[in-house]
Design an enzyme around this catalytic site. Sequence first.
Site, mmCIF file in Angstrom:
data_model
loop_
_atom_site.group_PDB
_atom_site.id
_atom_site.type_symbol
_atom_site.label_atom_id
_atom_site.label_comp_id
_atom_site.label_asym_id
_atom_site.label_seq_id
_atom_site.Cartn_x
_atom_site.Cartn_y
_atom_site.Cartn_z
ATOM 1 N N CYS A 116 -16.060 2.915 1.332
ATOM 2 C CA CYS A 116 -14.961 2.207 1.080
ATOM 3 C C CYS A 116 -14.992 2.074 2.902
ATOM 4 O O CYS A 116 -13.922 1.045 3.163
ATOM 5 C CB CYS A 116 -13.848 2.211 0.510
ATOM 6 N N ARG B 274 1.142 -1.188 0.192
ATOM 7 C CA ARG B 274 -0.115 0.072 0.125
ATOM 8 C C ARG B 274 0.803 1.181 -0.145
ATOM 9 O O ARG B 274 1.931 1.523 0.566
ATOM 10 C CB ARG B 274 -0.862 -0.471 1.111
ATOM 11 N N ASP C 124 -16.839 7.633 -1.394
ATOM 12 C CA ASP C 124 -14.883 8.026 -0.512
ATOM 13 C C ASP C 124 -15.518 9.246 0.339
ATOM 14 O O ASP C 124 -15.982 10.493 -0.068
ATOM 15 C CB ASP C 124 -14.525 7.706 -1.078
ATOM 16 N N GLN D 32 -10.666 -3.798 -2.532
ATOM 17 C CA GLN D 32 -11.881 -3.164 -2.360
ATOM 18 C C GLN D 32 -12.584 -3.089 -3.243
ATOM 19 O O GLN D 32 -14.111 -3.428 -2.564
ATOM 20 C CB GLN D 32 -11.619 -1.624 -2.435
ATOM 21 N N HIS E 126 -7.608 0.456 -6.189
ATOM 22 C CA HIS E 126 -7.664 0.256 -4.601
ATOM 23 C C HIS E 126 -8.397 -1.354 -5.160
ATOM 24 O O HIS E 126 -9.963 -1.071 -4.857
ATOM 25 C CB HIS E 126 -8.975 0.910 -3.872
ATOM 26 N N ARG F 203 -13.967 -7.914 2.945
ATOM 27 C CA ARG F 203 -13.000 -7.322 2.336
ATOM 28 C C ARG F 203 -12.028 -8.441 3.030
ATOM 29 O O ARG F 203 -10.808 -8.720 1.601
ATOM 30 C CB ARG F 203 -12.186 -6.179 3.399
HETATM 31 N N1 NVA Z 1 -9.440 7.794 -1.713
HETATM 32 C C1 NVA Z 1 -9.322 7.097 0.074
HETATM 33 C C2 NVA Z 1 -9.902 5.822 0.303
HETATM 34 C C3 NVA Z 1 -9.240 5.070 1.825
HETATM 35 C C4 NVA Z 1 -9.393 3.717 2.063
HETATM 36 C C5 NVA Z 1 -7.927 7.033 0.722
HETATM 37 O O1 NVA Z 1 -7.072 7.057 -0.650
HETATM 38 O O2 NVA Z 1 -7.652 7.909 1.043
HETATM 39 N N1 CP Z 2 -10.994 0.446 3.245
HETATM 40 C C1 CP Z 2 -10.199 0.299 3.252
HETATM 41 O O1 CP Z 2 -9.237 0.648 2.537
HETATM 42 O O2 CP Z 2 -9.780 0.753 4.846
HETATM 43 P P1 CP Z 2 -8.305 0.700 5.013
HETATM 44 O O3 CP Z 2 -7.566 2.296 5.478
HETATM 45 O O4 CP Z 2 -8.449 0.779 6.582
HETATM 46 O O5 CP Z 2 -8.014 -0.618 4.658
#
Ligand code: NVA
Ligand code: CP
Length: 327
Positions: A270, A106, A229, A136, A133, A315
């Site tokens: 998400c 990540r 989101d 997800q 992502h 998830r």
């Molecule tokens: N768009 C958000 C998704 C988190 C799961 C981010 O990148 O912070």
């Molecule tokens: N939805 C998601 O990816 O959550 P986290 O950032 O908690 O992993």
Amino acid sequence: MNLKGKDFLKLLDYTSEEIEYLINLAADLKKKKKSGIPHDILKGKNIALIFEKTSTRTRCSFEVAARDLGMGVTYLDPGASQIGRKESIADTARVLSSIYDGIEYRGFGQEIVEELAKYSTVPVWNGLTNEFHPTQILADFLTIKEKFGRLKGINFVYLGDARYNMGNSLMVGCAKMGLNFTACAPEKYFPDTDLVDECRKIAKETGAKIIFEEDPVKATKNADVIYTDVWVSMGEPELVWAERINDLSDYQVTKKIMKNAGEDAIFMHCLPSYHDKKTEIGKRICDKFNRDSVEVTNEVFESEQSVVFQEAENRMHTIKAVMYATL
Ligand code: NVA
Ligand code: CP
């Protein structure tokens, strides 16, 4: 279906049949877990989890799924490894793939996870980048299937910043699986035109529609799924909040939007979400801009139509399916 050794970097790399297979495999693994049937078929294997951004769901899902499959797990947070500062991605990939059987990453740009996969001899899984992502989306689609019994023909509406990881990946996923995707936001928040063109080509074959609409009432009429989101994603500077609040306030998911969609519509997110003032950032932003919630009201978040916690649980089952299939 043989996906052994394949990376999971973005849904564009997978066929509709492969995505369907992963969703069905996840449903099967979920049943096994619920009925207490052991499925530790990857005993003796080990995986590494690299997180350059924070996480609750993704990290916990990878850890629990790996343990359920019988595997050992090492978690590397940004401060706990040499990655980037003292060791390149290419060197890290070669070191970790000589020790581990799979690597989750990540972080920031998609090109980093692609580079990691290029130099890794074991499967690499994308646990979120700025652009995509993909794990997800598998969880989201499993949830939609559980709710509606199908994916094809579902009217899926995404409100908010549609040009980041969630908007992009959901558009690709909908195109691949034949859902009608509507992005609803001011035009500057629509996904990149090259990606839109690619999705439109895919959609021609699957029957999906890809729609862009600035009017939230028009966009959400007869929607089956209303998805949103956060308006400011991890890694973005705090100063963009003012612009986002100004641009996206009309796109907040409210009771009025859900009513417009219809009583059978579901609300998805998400997570994490700023649906109230019970978080540090949520409170700061709400107080600063004089509001109670950001991208979704607490009323909708807590309503019967909201499936956000089922989605979060999924998830784990879908990430398990990705590891099960590729290892
Ligand atoms: N768009 C958000 C998704 C988190 C799961 C981010 O990148 O912070
Ligand atoms: N939805 C998601 O990816 O959550 P986290 O950032 O908690 O992993």
